[in-house]
Design an enzyme around this catalytic site. Structure first.
Site, PDB file in Angstrom:
ATOM      1  N   TYR A 114     -12.844  55.382  17.127  1.00  0.00           N
ATOM      2  CA  TYR A 114     -13.398  54.758  15.930  1.00  0.00           C
ATOM      3  C   TYR A 114     -13.837  55.794  14.903  1.00  0.00           C
ATOM      4  O   TYR A 114     -13.088  56.156  14.009  1.00  0.00           O
ATOM      5  CB  TYR A 114     -14.532  53.751  16.260  1.00  0.00           C
ATOM      6  CG  TYR A 114     -14.709  52.825  15.091  1.00  0.00           C
ATOM      7  CD1 TYR A 114     -14.064  51.598  15.037  1.00  0.00           C
ATOM      8  CD2 TYR A 114     -15.428  53.228  13.963  1.00  0.00           C
ATOM      9  CE1 TYR A 114     -14.147  50.795  13.907  1.00  0.00           C
ATOM     10  CE2 TYR A 114     -15.510  52.447  12.831  1.00  0.00           C
ATOM     11  CZ  TYR A 114     -14.875  51.226  12.818  1.00  0.00           C
ATOM     12  OH  TYR A 114     -14.946  50.451  11.692  1.00  0.00           O
ATOM     13  N   THR A 138     -14.847  39.863  15.975  1.00  0.00           N
ATOM     14  CA  THR A 138     -14.131  39.245  14.849  1.00  0.00           C
ATOM     15  C   THR A 138     -12.646  39.460  15.111  1.00  0.00           C
ATOM     16  O   THR A 138     -12.266  40.198  16.024  1.00  0.00           O
ATOM     17  CB  THR A 138     -14.489  39.892  13.482  1.00  0.00           C
ATOM     18  OG1 THR A 138     -14.023  41.242  13.487  1.00  0.00           O
ATOM     19  CG2 THR A 138     -15.970  39.857  13.183  1.00  0.00           C
TER      20      THR A 138
HETATM   21  P1  NAD Z   1     -12.431  39.781   9.544  1.00  0.00           P
HETATM   22  O1  NAD Z   1     -11.046  40.018  10.018  1.00  0.00           O
HETATM   23  O2  NAD Z   1     -13.228  38.726  10.232  1.00  0.00           O
HETATM   24  O3  NAD Z   1     -12.443  39.413   7.968  1.00  0.00           O
HETATM   25  C1  NAD Z   1     -11.556  39.952   7.058  1.00  0.00           C
HETATM   26  C2  NAD Z   1     -11.578  39.164   5.771  1.00  0.00           C
HETATM   27  O4  NAD Z   1     -10.703  39.829   4.838  1.00  0.00           O
HETATM   28  C3  NAD Z   1     -11.057  37.733   5.870  1.00  0.00           C
HETATM   29  O5  NAD Z   1     -11.800  36.900   5.001  1.00  0.00           O
HETATM   30  C4  NAD Z   1      -9.616  37.829   5.323  1.00  0.00           C
HETATM   31  O6  NAD Z   1      -9.102  36.630   4.772  1.00  0.00           O
HETATM   32  C5  NAD Z   1      -9.819  38.879   4.263  1.00  0.00           C
HETATM   33  N1  NAD Z   1      -8.601  39.570   3.863  1.00  0.00           N
HETATM   34  C6  NAD Z   1      -7.818  40.392   4.598  1.00  0.00           C
HETATM   35  N2  NAD Z   1      -6.795  40.852   3.858  1.00  0.00           N
HETATM   36  C7  NAD Z   1      -6.953  40.323   2.621  1.00  0.00           C
HETATM   37  C8  NAD Z   1      -6.231  40.428   1.401  1.00  0.00           C
HETATM   38  N3  NAD Z   1      -5.147  41.187   1.290  1.00  0.00           N
HETATM   39  N4  NAD Z   1      -6.671  39.716   0.335  1.00  0.00           N
HETATM   40  C9  NAD Z   1      -7.777  38.920   0.412  1.00  0.00           C
HETATM   41  N5  NAD Z   1      -8.504  38.819   1.544  1.00  0.00           N
HETATM   42  C10 NAD Z   1      -8.088  39.499   2.616  1.00  0.00           C
HETATM   43  O7  NAD Z   1     -13.135  41.201   9.596  1.00  0.00           O
HETATM   44  P2  NAD Z   1     -14.632  41.715   9.811  1.00  0.00           P
HETATM   45  O8  NAD Z   1     -14.715  42.262  11.196  1.00  0.00           O
HETATM   46  O9  NAD Z   1     -15.626  40.730   9.344  1.00  0.00           O
HETATM   47  O10 NAD Z   1     -14.621  42.989   8.856  1.00  0.00           O
HETATM   48  C11 NAD Z   1     -15.161  43.005   7.555  1.00  0.00           C
HETATM   49  C12 NAD Z   1     -15.735  44.379   7.289  1.00  0.00           C
HETATM   50  O11 NAD Z   1     -16.831  44.624   8.193  1.00  0.00           O
HETATM   51  C13 NAD Z   1     -14.730  45.515   7.528  1.00  0.00           C
HETATM   52  O12 NAD Z   1     -14.949  46.528   6.580  1.00  0.00           O
HETATM   53  C14 NAD Z   1     -15.132  46.023   8.911  1.00  0.00           C
HETATM   54  O13 NAD Z   1     -14.747  47.362   9.150  1.00  0.00           O
HETATM   55  C15 NAD Z   1     -16.640  45.879   8.815  1.00  0.00           C
HETATM   56  N6  NAD Z   1     -17.363  45.915  10.102  1.00  0.00           N
HETATM   57  C16 NAD Z   1     -16.960  45.145  11.152  1.00  0.00           C
HETATM   58  C17 NAD Z   1     -17.635  45.241  12.370  1.00  0.00           C
HETATM   59  C18 NAD Z   1     -17.212  44.424  13.561  1.00  0.00           C
HETATM   60  O14 NAD Z   1     -17.673  44.690  14.670  1.00  0.00           O
HETATM   61  N7  NAD Z   1     -16.399  43.407  13.376  1.00  0.00           N
HETATM   62  C19 NAD Z   1     -18.741  46.107  12.504  1.00  0.00           C
HETATM   63  C20 NAD Z   1     -19.150  46.855  11.390  1.00  0.00           C
HETATM   64  C21 NAD Z   1     -18.448  46.755  10.193  1.00  0.00           C
END
Ligand code: NAD
Length: 393
Positions: free
Chosen positions: A234, A274
């Site tokens: 990561y 997620t």
């Molecule tokens: P997720 O897959 O649940 O959500 C992604 C979102 O992006 C969805 O709404 C999807 O429709 C949208 N999306 C993707 N491609 C797109 C595009 N081309 N145009 C418009 N919308 C688009 O992901 P998540 O885990 O909630 O991640 C969101 C952020 O949080 C990321 O930056 C991730 O690195 C960060 N994050 C996640 C975690 C974790 O454990 N899941 C932890 C810390 C930070």
């Protein structure tokens, strides 16, 4: 049709509209059970349909009564296929917002494109005037650059040397070793182009130039750090390089927004299940141990709890927004507690296929994964015939 889960690797190719609506409602109910936050009034959420983006939208709307405009990339139902979970989530969010008298609109399309940015600007102008908070929560495997037309693909690989450690197939419960070859320079470049800060920067410039950002606007993008255990794949890997770039973008954007009193932050969130995080090798096994330890200590949180805490205890209601030495908001404080990590490390050395159920919360992990697609929610009749064709707006 009767909708059953169809799981392929770390994705479920079906989603249940009633279950997804229930999952959204659970998050709304959580936020409504908490004290109201004197928070944002008009919010743009880029990546609004699942995971942290959806939870941010729920926290803004139901925690502070904000009008929300969302952007996501989801598919409606077609022929024999259900819509994607994010589609059903958005439909359910719209319903709930409408019932609560809250403005909610969502643009479904490629957020990386200039056309979608323009569409969003036009809607803010006509419906909201300006926004006071922009959440950037995209997670995508690909991005097509709006100016050059180049399509980049992101990879989840270590950098510099190969990496071998334990991982779990969370469907079968098989614990095995996974080995990953280091990324090439080209793979690093492409991953940074997809998940780094360039698109966030383009969004904020486009919104500012169009005059649709309120004075004092805040913008927040999400990052992750995590423990030593996942460091090679990561934070020290390709996705970590992209997060370094995203974090650097926050500083550049704060400078850029200074004249209107605006600020840009990266919030380091905790590991949650997620659609994106389940695709990262090693991470699901780490999370199944983390959940076990955090639940035992009464510290467990999902997306809704994290995003409510972001609004209530970090972004709003403080004299100063608390940040770490690098200027980042930290919501991974409980995950990174020394006693939590010490227990996870100790369990990590012991965990095998045979003792997986006893040592980890793999069942909690699996159940969270299925809930992402609307399956396994209490009170939903999964044998009932449902219409998969749910309107978005
Ligand atoms: P997720 O897959 O649940 O959500 C992604 C979102 O992006 C969805 O709404 C999807 O429709 C949208 N999306 C993707 N491609 C797109 C595009 N081309 N145009 C418009 N919308 C688009 O992901 P998540 O885990 O909630 O991640 C969101 C952020 O949080 C990321 O930056 C991730 O690195 C960060 N994050 C996640 C975690 C974790 O454990 N899941 C932890 C810390 C930070």
């Amino acid at each position: 049709m009767v909708i059953q889960p169809k799981v392929r690797g770390f994705i479920c190719t079906t989603a249940h509209p009633v279950g997804c609506a229930k999952h959204v409602q659970e998050q709304i109910d959580y936020v409504k059970s908490q004290p109201r936050v004197e928070g944002p009034k008009k919010v743009l959420v880029i990546g609004s349909s699942t995971g942290y983006g959806l939870a941010s939208r729920i926290a803004a709307a139901f925690g502070s009564g904000a009008a929300t405009l969302g952007v996501c990339f989801e598919k409606p139902a077609s022929d024999n296929r259900t819509a994607t979970a994010g589609w059903y989530n958005t439909a359910a969010f719209h319903e709930a917002a409408k019932a609560a008298g809250l403005y909610a609109k969502t643009i479904n399309g490629d957020a990386f494109s200039d056309a979608i940015k323009q569409e969003v600007i036009d809607i803010i102008r006509s419906d909201l005037g300006q926004v006071d908070l922009v959440i950037y929560s995209l997670a995508s495997p690909r991005r097509t650059h709006p100016r050059t037309g180049e399509t980049f693909s992101s990879v989840l690989k270590p950098i510099g040397k190969p990496f071998t450690d334990k991982t779990v197939n969370f469907h079968t419960g098989q614990v095995s070793e996974v080995s990953l070859e280091p990324a090439t320079d080209e793979e690093i470049r492409q991953t940074v182009a997809v998940m780094g800060g360039e698109d966030w920067d383009m969004w904020m410039h486009a919104l500012n130039e169009a005059g649709v950002l309120a004075d004092g606007v805040m913008t927040v993008a999400y990052s992750y750090i995590g423990p030593e255990l996942t460091k090679a794949v990561y934070r020290d890997g390709t996705i970590g390089r992209a997060k370094d770039d995203l974090e650097a973008t926050a500083h550049a954007l704060t400078d850029y927004l200074k004249t209107r009193g605006g600020r840009a932050f990266v919030s380091v969130n905790k590991a949650v299940v997620t659609q994106s995080s389940s695709a990262i090798p090693v991470v699901p096994l780490y999370m199944s141990l983390l959940f076990r330890v955090m639940k035992d200590k009464g510290l467990h949180e999902g997306c809704a709890e994290q995003m409510y805490r972001l609004f209530a205890q970090r972004l709003y209601g403080q004299n100063e927004i608390p940040v770490d030495e690098a200027g980042r908001i930290r919501l991974d404080d409980w995950e990174m507690k020394e006693d939590v990590q010490a227990e996870v490390r100790s369990l990590w050395t012991q965990v095998t296929t045979e003792n997986l159920l006893a040592l980890t919360d793999i069942e909690g992990y699996r159940s969270e994964f299925m809930k992402l697609f609307g399956f396994g929610l209490a009170g939903v009749d999964y044998a009932a015939d449902v219409n998969p064709d749910v309107p978005f707006a």
